[in-house]
Design a protein around this motif. Structure first.
Motif, PDB file in Angstrom:
ATOM      1  N   GLN A   1       0.839  -1.202   0.000  1.00  0.00           N
ATOM      2  CA  GLN A   1       0.000   0.000   0.000  1.00  0.00           C
ATOM      3  C   GLN A   1       0.879   1.259   0.000  1.00  0.00           C
ATOM      4  OE1 GLN A   1      -2.503   0.625   3.519  1.00  0.00           O
ATOM      5  NE2 GLN A   1      -4.276   0.652   2.153  1.00  0.00           N
ATOM      6  N   GLN A   2       1.934   1.246   0.828  1.00  0.00           N
ATOM      7  CA  GLN A   2       2.860   2.379   0.884  1.00  0.00           C
ATOM      8  C   GLN A   2       3.599   2.574  -0.439  1.00  0.00           C
ATOM      9  OE1 GLN A   2       5.370   1.469   4.243  1.00  0.00           O
ATOM     10  NE2 GLN A   2       3.696   1.678   5.702  1.00  0.00           N
ATOM     11  N   ALA A   3       3.774   1.485  -1.198  1.00  0.00           N
ATOM     12  CA  ALA A   3       4.468   1.551  -2.484  1.00  0.00           C
ATOM     13  C   ALA A   3       3.520   1.902  -3.634  1.00  0.00           C
ATOM     14  CB  ALA A   3       5.161   0.217  -2.765  1.00  0.00           C
ATOM     15  N   GLY A   4       2.254   2.201  -3.321  1.00  0.00           N
ATOM     16  CA  GLY A   4       1.316   2.644  -4.336  1.00  0.00           C
ATOM     17  C   GLY A   4       0.364   1.587  -4.863  1.00  0.00           C
TER      18      GLY A   4
ATOM     19  N   GLN B   1      -2.881  -0.882  -4.922  1.00  0.00           N
ATOM     20  CA  GLN B   1      -4.238  -1.018  -4.422  1.00  0.00           C
ATOM     21  C   GLN B   1      -4.264  -2.356  -3.692  1.00  0.00           C
ATOM     22  OE1 GLN B   1      -7.078   0.150  -7.852  1.00  0.00           O
ATOM     23  NE2 GLN B   1      -5.126  -0.441  -8.743  1.00  0.00           N
ATOM     24  N   THR B   2      -4.790  -2.393  -2.481  1.00  0.00           N
ATOM     25  CA  THR B   2      -4.768  -3.631  -1.700  1.00  0.00           C
ATOM     26  C   THR B   2      -6.179  -4.002  -1.267  1.00  0.00           C
ATOM     27  OG1 THR B   2      -4.306  -2.365   0.308  1.00  0.00           O
ATOM     28  CG2 THR B   2      -2.406  -3.289  -0.862  1.00  0.00           C
ATOM     29  N   ALA B   3      -6.450  -5.304  -1.304  1.00  0.00           N
ATOM     30  CA  ALA B   3      -7.784  -5.776  -0.951  1.00  0.00           C
ATOM     31  C   ALA B   3      -7.706  -7.211  -0.445  1.00  0.00           C
ATOM     32  CB  ALA B   3      -8.704  -5.701  -2.162  1.00  0.00           C
ATOM     33  N   ILE B   4      -8.696  -7.590   0.357  1.00  0.00           N
ATOM     34  CA  ILE B   4      -8.850  -8.972   0.790  1.00  0.00           C
ATOM     35  C   ILE B   4     -10.335  -9.290   0.788  1.00  0.00           C
ATOM     36  CG2 ILE B   4      -8.837  -8.372   3.257  1.00  0.00           C
ATOM     37  CD1 ILE B   4      -7.478 -11.179   3.695  1.00  0.00           C
TER      38      ILE B   4
ATOM     39  N   PHE C   1      -1.922  -3.867  -8.181  1.00  0.00           N
ATOM     40  CA  PHE C   1      -2.821  -4.252  -7.104  1.00  0.00           C
ATOM     41  C   PHE C   1      -2.369  -5.552  -6.460  1.00  0.00           C
ATOM     42  CE2 PHE C   1      -4.440  -6.859 -10.484  1.00  0.00           C
ATOM     43  CZ  PHE C   1      -5.002  -7.971  -9.875  1.00  0.00           C
ATOM     44  N   CYS C   2      -2.846  -5.754  -5.258  1.00  0.00           N
ATOM     45  CA  CYS C   2      -2.691  -7.017  -4.537  1.00  0.00           C
ATOM     46  C   CYS C   2      -4.063  -7.367  -3.984  1.00  0.00           C
ATOM     47  CB  CYS C   2      -1.696  -6.892  -3.385  1.00  0.00           C
ATOM     48  SG  CYS C   2      -1.642  -8.365  -2.325  1.00  0.00           S
ATOM     49  N   LEU C   3      -4.581  -8.509  -4.423  1.00  0.00           N
ATOM     50  CA  LEU C   3      -5.850  -9.013  -3.900  1.00  0.00           C
ATOM     51  C   LEU C   3      -5.582 -10.354  -3.239  1.00  0.00           C
ATOM     52  CD1 LEU C   3      -8.934  -9.178  -3.528  1.00  0.00           C
ATOM     53  CD2 LEU C   3      -9.054 -10.147  -5.844  1.00  0.00           C
ATOM     54  N   MET C   4      -5.942 -10.459  -1.974  1.00  0.00           N
ATOM     55  CA  MET C   4      -5.881 -11.734  -1.264  1.00  0.00           C
ATOM     56  C   MET C   4      -7.284 -12.330  -1.311  1.00  0.00           C
ATOM     57  SD  MET C   4      -3.386 -10.846   1.932  1.00  0.00           S
ATOM     58  CE  MET C   4      -2.888 -12.557   2.182  1.00  0.00           C
ATOM     59  N   LEU C   5      -7.410 -13.469  -1.973  1.00  0.00           N
ATOM     60  CA  LEU C   5      -8.682 -14.163  -2.149  1.00  0.00           C
ATOM     61  C   LEU C   5      -8.644 -15.416  -1.295  1.00  0.00           C
ATOM     62  CD1 LEU C   5     -11.332 -15.007  -3.519  1.00  0.00           C
ATOM     63  CD2 LEU C   5      -9.997 -15.647  -5.525  1.00  0.00           C
TER      64      LEU C   5
END
Length: 177
Positions: A83-86, A88-91, A162-166
């Motif tokens: 998130q700090q590196a720009g 988009q983060t989600a779970i 982005f990073c999405l944790m599913l």
């Protein structure tokens, strides 16, 4: 995209040579992405395993040693760094850490049955922007979680990583059809 299936053995995935069932979609994802062939769970319990993945620390270091613990979300996690590196983060899906998720721009986590979630018409605890709410979604939990993940991917800003944790609940028991 980080996909975690709860209580899912490699013997039940054909991409790992399992012969119990054929998993063509998982095989495709494994073939097009990264498949971990020599990976071990730091803690075999659901919540503590998730805390280890988030923090990169052993359970005795991150403080989440059993499923009755409460995760200290103030500590450093890889989603916070992304998130700090720009990014988009989600779970979406099973959280099972009791505390509110931190380091995610958007989250929708299962809230029923002590955060295990229900298989049918599951309840979710969601945050989008500054709004936090509880919602019940009709349907089977695997399909609901997958649909939420697809909606997130389709609706995210396309000009940022982005990073999405599913995190899927199934195939965790009770094995209802």
């Amino acid at each position: 995209l980080f996909i975690m299936t709860d209580d899912h053995t490699t013997q039940a995935m054909s991409c790992y040579g399992g012969r119990l069932i054929q998993t063509p979609n998982m095989d495709r994802i494994a073939g097009e992405g990264i498949r971990f062939d020599n990976c071990y769970a730091t803690n075999a319990l659901s919540g503590p395993s998730r805390a280890c993945i988030l923090t990169g620390k052993f359970s005795h270091e991150n403080g989440f040693t059993d499923n009755a613990s409460i995760f200290d979300g103030d500590q450093q996690t890889f989603p916070k760094l992304l998130q700090q590196a720009g990014y988009q983060t989600a779970i979406v899906g099973k959280w099972h850490l009791i505390s509110e998720p931190q380091g995610f721009d958007w989250w929708s986590v299962l809230s029923g049955q002590g955060e295990q979630g229900d298989y049918y018409s599951p309840d979710f605890w969601e945050k989008d922007g500054d709004t936090t709410r509880n919602v019940t979604c009709e349907g089977y939990v695997t399909e609901v979680v997958t649909d939420k993940a697809i909606s997130y991917i389709q609706g995210r800003a396309k000009d940022r990583p982005f990073c999405l944790m599913l995190h899927q609940k199934a195939p965790h028991r009770n094995w209802m059809p």
